[in-house]
Design an enzyme around this catalytic site. Structure first.
Site, PDB file in Angstrom:
ATOM      1  N   CYS A   1       0.653  -1.006   0.185  1.00  6.72           N
ATOM      2  CA  CYS A   1       0.031  -0.018   0.414  1.00  6.72           C
ATOM      3  C   CYS A   1       1.244   1.066   0.750  1.00  6.72           C
ATOM      4  O   CYS A   1       1.275   1.612  -0.707  1.00  6.72           O
ATOM      5  CB  CYS A   1      -0.876  -0.219   0.942  1.00  6.72           C
TER       6      CYS A   1
ATOM      7  N   GLU B   1      -1.072  -8.798   5.608  1.00  8.72           N
ATOM      8  CA  GLU B   1      -0.299  -8.815   6.263  1.00  8.72           C
ATOM      9  C   GLU B   1      -1.792  -8.579   7.466  1.00  8.72           C
ATOM     10  O   GLU B   1      -1.789  -9.102   8.540  1.00  8.72           O
ATOM     11  CB  GLU B   1       0.841  -7.699   7.286  1.00  8.72           C
TER      12      GLU B   1
ATOM     13  N   HIS C   1      -3.305  -5.589   1.588  1.00 13.05           N
ATOM     14  CA  HIS C   1      -3.035  -5.640   2.128  1.00 13.05           C
ATOM     15  C   HIS C   1      -2.468  -6.796   3.186  1.00 13.05           C
ATOM     16  O   HIS C   1      -3.646  -7.539   3.560  1.00 13.05           O
ATOM     17  CB  HIS C   1      -3.168  -4.965   3.964  1.00 13.05           C
TER      18      HIS C   1
END
Length: 188
Positions: free
Chosen positions: A78, A171, A169
């Protein structure tokens, strides 16, 4: 192999958590000394303008760029993708690391309220990932490989040599497929 996660701003804790689950040696990168200890770097999502200011203030900006240009594998999510890009369409004067031959448009999928999850293909498997104020890749240069697209055709993950980036994202999902790919970047 020691993976560093730029830990000045953004979702760095989530990246550190995934690296722990993958039993990978990792450290937070906040100083030039930290950076000198890593063989790979993750630039997390967050706010690209704030991250830029903090990397410049800490003296890391040029050091990070030099390490990447010398071949250190790097992965940006991002805001990290924005920092790695060569051009930001809606902020043409924004300084970037210019290590990935792409143009991006910040917050192109909408504001925070427009955040969404989508299933994308990544290396022949399907993963569901969040897009939070995500940038859009508007152009790619020669030598940039597309790793993933949305059903609309929008490119959301790319790689150019030792540099990879995602608009989403991974994560935040708990899944590790994208991080596992990054850990093998340059070893193939």
């Amino acid at each position: 192999m020691t993976v560093g996660v730029l830990s000045l701003q953004g979702s760095f804790y989530e990246h550190l958590s995934i690296l722990s689950r993958l039993n990978t040696d990792h450290i937070q990168v906040k100083t030039s000394e930290d950076l000198s200890r890593v063989t790979r770097l993750i630039i997390p999502g967050g706010e690209s303008t704030a991250m830029l200011a903090l990397t410049q203030k800490s003296g890391l900006f040029d050091l990070v760029r030099d390490r990447i240009m010398s071949g250190m594998p790097v992965y940006g999510t991002c805001a990290g993708m924005i920092m790695l890009s060569t051009f930001v369409e809606d902020f043409p004067n924004q300084k970037t690391l210019s290590c990935l031959d792409i143009a991006v448009r910040r917050n192109a999928f909408g504001r925070q309220i427009n955040s969404f999850e989508s299933e994308v293909s990544f290396l022949n498997s399907k993963i569901t990932v969040p897009f939070i104020r995500a940038p859009k890749i508007t152009q790619i240069g020669e030598g940039v490989d597309v790793l993933s697209r949305l059903e609309s055709g929008d490119i959301v993950a790319v790689r150019q040599g030792n540099v990879m980036a995602t608009a989403f994202h991974p994560e935040l999902t708990g899944g590790a497929a994208v991080h596992e790919y990054f850990l093998h970047l340059g070893l193939e």
